[in-house]
Design a protein around this motif. Sequence first.
Motif, short mmCIF file in Angstrom:
data_model
loop_
_atom_site.label_atom_id
_atom_site.label_comp_id
_atom_site.label_asym_id
_atom_site.label_seq_id
_atom_site.Cartn_x
_atom_site.Cartn_y
_atom_site.Cartn_z
N LYS A 152 -12.78 -0.26 -3.75
CA LYS A 152 -12.52 1.11 -3.32
C LYS A 152 -11.93 1.94 -4.47
O LYS A 152 -12.29 3.09 -4.67
CB LYS A 152 -11.52 1.07 -2.15
N ASN B 262 -4.33 4.12 6.60
CA ASN B 262 -4.10 5.03 7.72
C ASN B 262 -2.63 5.01 8.17
O ASN B 262 -2.33 5.05 9.36
CB ASN B 262 -5.04 4.69 8.88
N PRO C 159 -8.59 7.37 5.22
CA PRO C 159 -8.34 6.16 6.01
C PRO C 159 -9.60 5.29 6.13
O PRO C 159 -10.69 5.81 6.39
CB PRO C 159 -7.91 6.72 7.36
N ILE C 160 -9.44 3.99 5.94
CA ILE C 160 -10.54 3.05 6.01
C ILE C 160 -11.01 2.93 7.47
O ILE C 160 -10.19 2.75 8.37
CB ILE C 160 -10.08 1.68 5.46
N GLN C 161 -12.32 3.06 7.66
CA GLN C 161 -12.90 3.06 9.01
C GLN C 161 -12.37 1.93 9.90
O GLN C 161 -11.99 2.15 11.04
CB GLN C 161 -14.44 2.93 8.92
N GLU C 162 -12.34 0.72 9.33
CA GLU C 162 -11.93 -0.45 10.11
C GLU C 162 -10.50 -0.34 10.62
O GLU C 162 -10.09 -1.11 11.50
CB GLU C 162 -12.03 -1.73 9.24
N ILE D 178 -9.14 2.44 11.83
CA ILE D 178 -8.99 3.56 12.78
C ILE D 178 -9.51 3.10 14.13
O ILE D 178 -10.61 2.56 14.23
CB ILE D 178 -9.83 4.78 12.32
N ASP D 179 -8.74 3.25 15.16
CA ASP D 179 -9.22 3.00 16.52
C ASP D 179 -8.40 3.85 17.49
O ASP D 179 -7.60 4.68 17.06
CB ASP D 179 -9.15 1.50 16.87
N ILE E 65 -6.99 8.55 13.42
CA ILE E 65 -6.99 8.92 12.00
C ILE E 65 -5.87 9.92 11.69
O ILE E 65 -5.68 10.89 12.40
CB ILE E 65 -8.39 9.44 11.58
N LYS F 267 -6.73 13.24 5.90
CA LYS F 267 -8.04 13.79 5.55
C LYS F 267 -8.73 12.88 4.54
O LYS F 267 -8.09 12.02 3.95
CB LYS F 267 -7.87 15.15 4.87
N ASN F 268 -10.00 13.14 4.31
CA ASN F 268 -10.71 12.53 3.18
C ASN F 268 -10.67 13.51 2.03
O ASN F 268 -10.78 14.71 2.24
CB ASN F 268 -12.17 12.28 3.55
#
Length: 348
Positions: free
Chosen positions: A192, A269, A304-307, A309-310, A315, A318-319
């Motif tokens: 990353k 996150n 934040p890494i997708q995995e 976030i739930d 989230i 921002k990106n």
Amino acid sequence: MKSFQLANESSPLSLTPNFILPEHKRPNLSEVTYLDSIPIIDLSYYDENNTSSLEVVHKISKACEEFGFFQIVNHGVPEQVCNKMMKAITSLFELPSEEREHLSSTDHTKNVRLISYYLKVEGGEEVKMWSECFSHSWYPIHDIIHLLPEKIGTQYREAFTEYAKEIGSLVRRLLSLISIGLGLEEDFLLKKVGEQPRQRAQANFYPPCPDPELTLGLQEHTDFNALTVLLQSQVSGLQVNKDGKWISIPCILNAFVINLADQIEVLSNGRYKSVVHRAVTNNVHPRVSMAMFYGPNPNTTIGPIQELIDEEHPIKYKNYRFSEFVEEFYKPERTRKMVIENFKLENK
Ligand code: OGA
Ligand code: NI
């Protein structure tokens, strides 16, 4: 170029006004906690085929969640490599200030520079920190040598070349332990961060200070990179903030202080914290430290890494491109606010 003034010029018996902080910004040293501190993690238990490595992963993960800081021992970096680095830094700062003054600059785009930090206080006044900091990139170190005072150039280059190599592998190892702790593939964070990470070194020097209650060595801040490896001389001064209280970090022989910086807070996150820290002064011993800042490539997109976030962990950030974060950091109008606040999503 700003005229350079050394904190310890002519060993003053009292502080000159430009070093004196307004009352509410002073360190309140009597309220600092010395009892419990950040976790100390023994890396010698780490062995890829061994279950105890899981324990190390777990300890690191817990430290990252609770403190954002930990110390490591038995990390595999040879003691003499660290000692040589500390000696070279000490030699640089022991030279008469005229011999390194030419490196002093307020231009943050300069690869090599000597920095005097200051804190902007109400009314726009600038209060100087009781330190001198020498900042440069990790490589190619050859490019900076001709800029260094001749007397210490070779010593510094040799010490740093070896040191940077060791810290590079240590950081890669730590990033994989942290990735596993987050439940990700081992090489996730390293990938990353990207090719050609932004790697900076900062050697800090804190001369003895006539009145440590009135000033700071470094103001409170978070580091804006991804991960920082700090080597400190056997004189304490680093403090981290936990739940509003300042905790002193003890000096342990042959240990490194590791802290998570802003980019890992965002990537995780918010699960791992980039924690506010500062350096205080003392009136007896000079203190030296070396901070190695490992950050993403400026073009890397951070968010934040997708995995991670739930529903339970919505989230929070921002990106953005890492270079945008760096730009924000160096904005002259930035005062008290931590840069990371600008990248938080509303109402989170
Ligand atoms: C830094 C830092 C602490 C120290 O350089 O960012 O936090 O103890 N240094 O010198
Ligand atoms: Ni720092």
